[in-house]
Design an enzyme around this catalytic site. Structure first.
Site, short mmCIF file in Angstrom:
data_model
loop_
_atom_site.label_atom_id
_atom_site.label_comp_id
_atom_site.label_asym_id
_atom_site.label_seq_id
_atom_site.Cartn_x
_atom_site.Cartn_y
_atom_site.Cartn_z
N VAL A 66 0.81 -1.23 0.00
CA VAL A 66 0.00 0.00 0.00
C VAL A 66 0.84 1.27 0.00
O VAL A 66 0.33 2.36 -0.27
CB VAL A 66 -1.00 0.05 1.19
CG1 VAL A 66 -2.00 -1.10 1.11
CG2 VAL A 66 -0.29 0.08 2.53
N ASN A 92 -7.24 -1.21 5.52
CA ASN A 92 -6.97 -1.79 6.84
C ASN A 92 -5.48 -1.89 7.15
O ASN A 92 -5.10 -1.83 8.32
CB ASN A 92 -7.61 -3.18 6.90
CG ASN A 92 -7.09 -4.00 8.07
OD1 ASN A 92 -7.48 -3.82 9.21
ND2 ASN A 92 -6.15 -4.92 7.79
N SER A 144 -8.11 4.18 14.58
CA SER A 144 -7.75 3.66 15.90
C SER A 144 -8.28 4.65 16.93
O SER A 144 -8.49 5.83 16.61
CB SER A 144 -6.22 3.56 16.03
OG SER A 144 -5.85 3.37 17.38
N TYR A 157 2.47 7.15 15.61
CA TYR A 157 1.27 6.41 15.18
C TYR A 157 -0.02 7.24 15.33
O TYR A 157 -0.81 7.32 14.38
CB TYR A 157 1.22 5.09 15.96
CG TYR A 157 0.04 4.19 15.73
CD1 TYR A 157 -0.04 3.35 14.62
CD2 TYR A 157 -1.01 4.14 16.66
CE1 TYR A 157 -1.12 2.50 14.44
CE2 TYR A 157 -2.08 3.29 16.49
CZ TYR A 157 -2.14 2.47 15.38
OH TYR A 157 -3.22 1.62 15.22
N LYS A 161 -2.85 8.37 12.53
CA LYS A 161 -4.26 7.96 12.66
C LYS A 161 -5.19 9.18 12.77
O LYS A 161 -6.32 9.13 12.28
CB LYS A 161 -4.42 7.03 13.87
CG LYS A 161 -3.76 5.65 13.68
CD LYS A 161 -4.42 4.84 12.56
CE LYS A 161 -3.91 3.41 12.50
NZ LYS A 161 -4.51 2.64 11.40
N ILE A 190 -7.68 -4.54 20.46
CA ILE A 190 -8.23 -5.73 19.80
C ILE A 190 -7.22 -6.86 19.88
O ILE A 190 -6.03 -6.65 19.61
CB ILE A 190 -8.57 -5.43 18.32
CG1 ILE A 190 -9.50 -4.21 18.19
CG2 ILE A 190 -9.17 -6.66 17.64
CD1 ILE A 190 -10.86 -4.34 18.84
#
Ligand SMILES: NC(=O)c1ccc[n+]([C@@H]2O[C@H](COP(=O)([O-])OP(=O)(O)OC[C@H]3O[C@@H](n4cnc5c(N)ncnc54)[C@H](O)[C@@H]3O)[C@@H](O)[C@H]2O)c1
Length: 259
Positions: A66, A92, A144, A157, A161, A190
């Site tokens: 990606v 994703n 997220s 991160y 996001k 998760i």
């Protein structure tokens, strides 16, 4: 069942984890699914699992990076040549890059953004011309809870996001006249193999697991299938008036003021 009957979907990073759960859930709901994944071995294994678990499933693995726009365009080309015009893209694929801001290298910054934000943009860029031309489409971006909450030491991160939410809102508005919806999901904690491995690596795995669960309002973490069913909803015609939006799937954790 059949909530996605007749739809064609491409899911990035679908070889394992949340992406694999989304591919399986989509196939169960009748979609033809392309698993656009950097690791072709896991993507093939997941596509085979889908074929064995879902009667009549149409699933294919496509090697995709990606971070490279040409790779995503090629994956889309292969998907549409096999299944027909794309209805749904799930962006994703993502990686955790957790650093201290001042000791982080330029390489860490670029690695994070190339997958977690550029990767989402590359996906959108590849599919939007076709969706806009056909006057229909749904894009689901996996963000997220780091998109609106900050945990020290997890930089950059959450910055990427936050960008995913901005991209979702901007593109959702830009293409709403063309009946293309762009939404996000913000998963909380998760379960993934890394989580289980981390607990097992601790001196007292049971206590380590319990310490994590105690921080959660529901005293458990989420399962990939719980994110997947939210993606099914957003991709389906049940969500036709949901656009430029984000659904949080975290058992309430991000609403909790005190730990
Ligand atoms: N697991 C969680 O607790 C959690 C929480 C919030 C958000 N998320 C987000 O959910 C998404 C999936 O996370 P996961 O936990 O399933 O992760 P994972 O590491 O289990 O799976 C990610 C998949 O993406 C693939 N990938 C990585 N780089 C790629 C690239 N350049 N091109 C194509 N594929 C690539 C990997 O090979 C892997 O199969 C990510 O965007 C992540 O940020 C996860």
């Amino acid at each position: 069942m059949n909530r996605l009957a007749g739809k064609v979907a491409m899911i990035t990073g679908a070889g394992r984890g949340i992406g694999a759960a989304i591919a399986l859930a989509f196939a169960r709901e009748g979609a033809a699914v392309a698993l656009a994944e950097l690791d072709l071995d896991t993507a093939n294994a997941t596509a085979e699992r889908i074929a064995s678990e879902v009667s009549g499933a149409r699933a294919m693995a496509v090697k995709t990076d990606v971070t490279q726009s040409a790779s995503v365009v090629e994956a889309l080309k292969q998907t549409e040549a096999t299944f027909g015009p794309l209805d749904v893209l799930v962006n994703n694929a993502g990686i955790n890059v957790f650093c201290d801001p001042l000791t982080m290298t330029d390489e860490d910054w670029k690695r994070c953004f190339s997958v977690d934000l550029d990767g989402v943009w590359n996906g959108c860029c590849a599919v939007l011309p076709g969706m806009v031309g056909r006057g229909r489409g749904s894009i689901v971006n996996i963000a997220s809870t780091h998109a609106f909450k900050i945990i020290p030491g997890c930089f950059p991160y959450p910055v990427a996001k936050h960008g995913v939410i901005g991209l979702t809102r901007a593109l959702g508005i830009e293409y709403s006249p063309n009946n293309v919806r762009v939404n996000a999901i913000a998963p909380g904690y998760i379960e993934m193999q890394l989580t289980l491995d981390w607990w097992d690596s601790q001196a007292d795995p049971k206590a380590a697991r319990q310490a994590t669960l105690d921080l959660q309002p529901m005293k458990r973490i989420g399962q990939p299938q719980e994110v997947a069913m939210t993606a099914v909803f957003l991709a389906s015609d049940e969500a036709l008036f949901i656009n430029a939006s984000c659904i949080t799937v975290d058992g309430g954790r991000s609403a909790l003021y005190h730990d």
